[in-house]
Design a protein around this motif. Structure first.
Motif, short mmCIF file in Angstrom:
data_model
loop_
_atom_site.label_atom_id
_atom_site.label_comp_id
_atom_site.label_asym_id
_atom_site.label_seq_id
_atom_site.Cartn_x
_atom_site.Cartn_y
_atom_site.Cartn_z
N PRO A 47 41.21 34.45 32.91
CA PRO A 47 42.35 35.37 33.04
C PRO A 47 43.66 34.71 32.64
O PRO A 47 43.90 33.53 32.93
CB PRO A 47 42.35 35.73 34.52
N ASP A 48 44.52 35.47 31.98
CA ASP A 48 45.80 34.94 31.50
C ASP A 48 46.66 34.40 32.65
O ASP A 48 47.39 33.43 32.47
CB ASP A 48 46.58 36.02 30.74
N GLU A 49 46.57 35.02 33.82
CA GLU A 49 47.38 34.58 34.96
C GLU A 49 47.07 33.13 35.33
O GLU A 49 47.93 32.38 35.76
CB GLU A 49 47.13 35.46 36.19
N ILE A 50 45.82 32.74 35.18
CA ILE A 50 45.40 31.39 35.56
C ILE A 50 45.83 30.37 34.51
O ILE A 50 46.17 29.24 34.84
CB ILE A 50 43.89 31.36 35.81
N TYR A 86 37.00 33.86 42.86
CA TYR A 86 37.94 34.73 42.15
C TYR A 86 37.29 36.10 42.03
O TYR A 86 36.17 36.23 41.52
CB TYR A 86 38.24 34.17 40.76
N ASP A 144 38.43 40.53 41.55
CA ASP A 144 39.47 41.52 41.36
C ASP A 144 39.95 41.96 42.73
O ASP A 144 39.17 42.02 43.69
CB ASP A 144 38.95 42.72 40.56
N LYS A 145 41.22 42.27 42.84
CA LYS A 145 41.81 42.62 44.13
C LYS A 145 41.03 43.74 44.84
O LYS A 145 40.82 43.69 46.04
CB LYS A 145 43.27 43.02 43.92
N THR A 190 42.78 36.23 43.74
CA THR A 190 42.85 37.33 42.78
C THR A 190 43.87 36.98 41.71
O THR A 190 44.48 35.91 41.75
CB THR A 190 43.28 38.65 43.46
N ASN A 191 44.09 37.89 40.79
CA ASN A 191 45.09 37.65 39.74
C ASN A 191 46.50 37.53 40.32
O ASN A 191 47.41 37.07 39.66
CB ASN A 191 45.02 38.73 38.68
N GLU A 192 46.70 37.94 41.58
CA GLU A 192 48.01 37.85 42.22
C GLU A 192 48.16 36.61 43.08
O GLU A 192 49.19 36.40 43.71
CB GLU A 192 48.25 39.11 43.06
N SER A 239 34.50 29.94 35.01
CA SER A 239 33.98 31.28 34.78
C SER A 239 32.63 31.18 34.08
O SER A 239 32.55 30.69 32.96
CB SER A 239 34.93 32.11 33.92
N ASP A 253 34.74 32.05 39.34
CA ASP A 253 34.88 33.46 38.97
C ASP A 253 33.62 34.20 39.41
O ASP A 253 32.57 34.08 38.79
CB ASP A 253 35.09 33.58 37.46
#
Length: 129
Positions: free
Chosen positions: A95-98, A49, A51-52, A76-78, A89, A9
């Protein structure tokens, strides 16, 4: 050797890049851990990692850290984390996505537990682990 795929991260590194005020002790811990892992390139595949919206800062980040992370090694989160073994991190919450990927072991650093031990002194502070 068994290669391990670590996603680091880099948001705290990005913050330090953009502002000298953000270059706190946490920044330097994150920077040193990242560089230590990055130098083990025969054992570790590193990705970052971000942010986009921050992918455009990759060239500056590479220059400031004297590294060579390629754009396709920025997640990224996507992104798809199915090939990631570890998400690390050094500061922010995972992040919740991970967390949706059962194959990814997640680690973060907890720098100070005083608010957890003595919550009565931190009534107006939101602690979100």
């Amino acid at each position: 050797y068994v290669m391990i795929n670590i996603c680091f991260d880099a948001r705290v590194l990005k913050n330090g890049l953009l502002s000298n005020i953000s270059r706190t002790g946490v920044y330097f811990v994150a920077r040193n851990i990242f560089l230590g892992l990055y130098k083990r390139n025969k054992q570790i595949n590193m990705s970052l990692y971000l942010d986009k919206d921050d992918i455009s800062l990759l060239e500056q980040l590479n220059k400031s850290l004297d590294i060579n992370i390629k754009p396709n090694d920025v997640l990224t989160n996507e992104s798809d984390f199915s090939n990631t073994d570890v998400f690390f991190s050094p500061f922010f919450k995972i992040p919740d996505e991970i967390k949706k990927y059962p194959n990814v072991s997640c680690y973060t650093i907890l720098y100070d537990v005083i608010p957890l031990i003595f919550p009565e002194y931190f009534k107006n502070v939101c602690i979100d682990l």
